[in-house]
Write a protein that holds these residues in place. Structure first.
Motif, PDB file in Angstrom:
ATOM      1  N   ASP A 175       1.015   4.173  -2.895  1.00 19.66           N
ATOM      2  CA  ASP A 175       0.784   5.583  -2.596  1.00 19.66           C
ATOM      3  C   ASP A 175       1.983   6.433  -2.997  1.00 19.66           C
ATOM      4  O   ASP A 175       1.828   7.528  -3.565  1.00 19.66           O
ATOM      5  N   ARG A 182       1.891   9.406  -5.834  1.00 16.97           N
ATOM      6  CA  ARG A 182       2.280  10.787  -5.533  1.00 16.97           C
ATOM      7  C   ARG A 182       3.496  11.209  -6.355  1.00 16.97           C
ATOM      8  O   ARG A 182       3.563  12.348  -6.854  1.00 16.97           O
ATOM      9  N   GLN A 207       0.828  -1.204   0.000  1.00 21.41           N
ATOM     10  CA  GLN A 207       0.000   0.000   0.000  1.00 21.41           C
ATOM     11  C   GLN A 207       0.866   1.260   0.000  1.00 21.41           C
ATOM     12  O   GLN A 207       0.593   2.220  -0.731  1.00 21.41           O
ATOM     13  N   GLN A 208       1.911   1.238   0.801  1.00 21.65           N
ATOM     14  CA  GLN A 208       2.801   2.398   0.860  1.00 21.65           C
ATOM     15  C   GLN A 208       3.515   2.606  -0.471  1.00 21.65           C
ATOM     16  O   GLN A 208       3.663   3.744  -0.943  1.00 21.65           O
TER      17      GLN A 208
END
Length: 417
Positions: free
Chosen positions: A361, A365, A357-358
């Motif tokens: 993300d 970004r 998930q990190q």
């Protein structure tokens, strides 16, 4: 229920109260679209046709037990000698067969074993049905979570598409990346469609195992076994002899032994006693008649049936030993599968899913700021989706291992204490 409207305000209040009470069942009906595990188990016990069919075996065995204890019926005989008029001799008799050698007691013993087997088979089938319901219920829960993950993945892909389209309009990204993003969205939509189909199938399978022709619920909600510890291997193997399967295997040996004893009693012939009255028209005289008959066991001594019954008893012993080996192997394999799946689930929850998930993300970004290519975003999205699917598979493996043990031991929480 009657009420009098003494005052307008009071009558209006009572009327509102009655309307509120009438509205309660409709609310309960709306909440009834959510199926819980307890309701599913209760419905299966009441409505599952296979379990209902097994229940009849108990009544069948009881009927056979009653019949086994019934004594033979007497026979009424009528015989005429010499059909010429005035010279006939007429005999009327009643015959009763007496079983010798303990045949009736042996039959009752066999019938009693059959009744015990029917009761144990019902218990075993109940354990299997309980495990099947829980497995189908957990599969429905997994399918619901799979659909939720597919919808989250679709939202993730659509967000990526919006970001790419924004950068393409700004001239900072190639239209090819927008095409890739659109392909990713299409693929995830197909995944969501498959997840919806899997959920429909899971609901129907759950409805079938509970005895319903079709699913009449919109969702399932039940207990979570995420915190359930792996049972002790030593404890389960020690209690293996207490399971319905092993007790049934031992009882089948007893039943075959009882059948062998019954076959041996058949070697002894039965005695038939007859009592009657004979009247001779020639002598104008009536005399009493008493008779005994006993078969001579010269050729048929039931030797073939005795041999077959003895071999069936030997067969039951081998089947009992085979059942023990099979159950031991099943317990060991299921515990190993449970332990491995537990480790996988813990690894996914502790590090793999948060890291995936990190990474997703960060890639999203970074792409928005022009630091990463869209291929990096696609890579991160696919990694996250794959990790989520593998996480569901690990949960399914853990549930499957628990259900394998539930089919053997029944309620595993009680068996492992």
């Amino acid at each position: 229920m009657f009420c009098t409207l003494d005052r307008p305000g009071k009558g209006r209040g009572r009327l509102l109260l009655m309307l509120a009470l009438l509205a309660v069942p409709s609310l309960a009906l709306a909440e009834g679209n959510v199926l819980t595990l307890d309701n599913a188990l209760r419905a299966a016990r009441d409505n599952n046709p296979e379990l209902a069919a097994v229940r009849w075996d108990i009544d069948i065995a009881e009927g056979e037990r009653r019949q086994a204890g019934v004594l033979p019926n007497p026979e009424l005989g009528w015989e005429v000698e010499d059909t010429r008029s005035g010279k006939q001799t007429t005999t009327v008799s009643v015959s009763q067969m007496f079983e010798l050698g303990g045949k009736r007691g042996a039959r009752l013993d066999v019938a009693g074993r059959d009744a015990d087997i029917a009761a144990l088979e019902l218990e075993r089938q109940g354990n299997v049905l309980r495990a099947d319901v829980i497995a189908a219920f957990q599969a429905a829960v997994q399918a619901q979570e799979g659909l939720q993950l597919a919808e989250q993945s679709l939202q993730l892909s659509e967000r990526g598409l919006q970001v790419v389209q924004g950068r393409v309009k700004a001239g900072s990204a190639s239209p090819v990346e927008a095409t890739r993003a659109q392909v990713q969205v299409s693929e995830v939509r197909l995944e969501r469609g498959r997840a919806e189909q899997a959920l429909t199938v899971a609901y129907q399978q759950l409805a079938a195992v509970t005895g319903a022709p079709m699913a009449r619920f919109d969702s399932v909600e039940g207990r979570s076994d995420d915190d359930a510890a792996v049972p002790s291997r030593t404890v389960l193997l020690e209690r293996l002899e207490q399971t319905a399967d092993m007790r049934l295997a031992r009882l089948q040996i007893d039943q075959r032994e009882a059948a062998l004893a019954l076959a041996r009693t058949q070697r002894i012939p039965d005695l038939t006693v007859s009592v009657g009255s004979q009247y001779s028209e020639t002598d104008r005289e009536r005399i009493n008649v008493v008779g005994l008959s006993l078969p001579i066991p010269l050729f048929d001594r039931n030797q073939g049936n005795i041999l077959a019954a003895a071999r069936r008893a030997d067969q039951a012993r081998d089947q009992r030993n085979g059942a023990e080996l099979r159950l031991r192997s099943e317990v060991i394999q299921a515990l190993a599968q449970w332990g491995t799946a537990n480790q996988e689930v813990s690894a996914f929850e502790r590090s793999i899913l948060p890291s995936a998930q990190q990474a997703q993300d960060t890639a999203t970004r970074g792409f928005e700021r022009g630091k990463f290519a869209f291929l990096d975003v696609l890579d991160a999205q696919r990694t996250l989706v794959a990790a989520r699917l593998q996480y569901l598979q690990s949960q399914a493996q853990r549930n499957e291992a628990r259900m394998r043990l539930e089919r053997i031991f029944g309620d595993l929480d009680l068996a492992s204490r």
